[in-house]
Design a protein around this motif. Structure first.
Motif, short mmCIF file in Angstrom:
data_model
loop_
_atom_site.label_atom_id
_atom_site.label_comp_id
_atom_site.label_asym_id
_atom_site.label_seq_id
_atom_site.Cartn_x
_atom_site.Cartn_y
_atom_site.Cartn_z
N HIS A 23 -34.22 -95.08 74.94
CA HIS A 23 -33.62 -94.22 75.96
C HIS A 23 -31.94 -94.34 75.39
O HIS A 23 -31.68 -95.00 74.53
CB HIS A 23 -33.37 -94.59 77.24
CG HIS A 23 -32.81 -95.91 77.53
ND1 HIS A 23 -33.43 -97.05 77.49
CD2 HIS A 23 -31.61 -96.26 78.06
CE1 HIS A 23 -32.65 -97.98 77.74
NE2 HIS A 23 -31.65 -97.59 78.26
N PHE A 35 -30.97 -90.73 79.63
CA PHE A 35 -32.36 -90.05 79.15
C PHE A 35 -33.28 -90.73 78.54
O PHE A 35 -32.82 -91.59 77.39
CB PHE A 35 -31.81 -88.75 78.31
CG PHE A 35 -31.12 -87.79 78.86
CD1 PHE A 35 -31.54 -86.65 79.58
CD2 PHE A 35 -29.71 -87.89 79.00
CE1 PHE A 35 -30.98 -85.58 80.04
CE2 PHE A 35 -28.85 -86.84 79.60
CZ PHE A 35 -29.57 -85.77 80.29
N CYS A 42 -34.28 -86.77 82.11
CA CYS A 42 -33.11 -87.29 82.73
C CYS A 42 -33.67 -88.40 83.65
O CYS A 42 -34.40 -88.13 84.46
CB CYS A 42 -32.35 -86.33 83.33
SG CYS A 42 -30.87 -87.21 84.15
N GLU A 57 -29.19 -82.67 77.82
CA GLU A 57 -30.77 -82.83 77.48
C GLU A 57 -30.95 -82.14 76.00
O GLU A 57 -31.82 -82.37 75.43
CB GLU A 57 -31.14 -82.15 78.79
CG GLU A 57 -32.85 -82.11 78.60
CD GLU A 57 -33.58 -81.83 80.09
OE1 GLU A 57 -34.77 -82.19 80.13
OE2 GLU A 57 -32.74 -81.16 80.69
#
Length: 77
Positions: A23, A35, A42, A57
């Motif tokens: 992540h 994320f 998320c 994102e």
């Protein structure tokens, strides 16, 4: 704290003692979010504005292969 990318006032990084699954953390002047990389999702938002969250994102999605490569390289996984 290995930095992956700085773009549009957002800083993408992971902590040197981070855990699986892979992540990325994203920090701005307003807050921080986390994320998952694959799939991009998320996991946590602590103060990032909605527009920065959407931008982050999209940037993670665009760079996910590179982020995964850097994660594997750093953590030897």
């Amino acid at each position: 704290m290995p930095e992956l990318l700085r773009l549009f006032g957002l800083r993408f990084f992971f902590y040197s003692n981070d855990h699986r699954p892979p992540h990325v953390h994203v920090r701005s002047n307003d807050g921080e979010a986390r994320f998952s990389i694959n799939p991009v999702n998320c996991l946590e938002n602590n103060g990032l504005k909605k527009q920065d969250l959407y931008l982050a994102e999209a940037i993670v999605e665009t760079n996910k292969d590179e982020f995964l490569r850097k994660w594997s390289e750093f953590f030897k996984s």
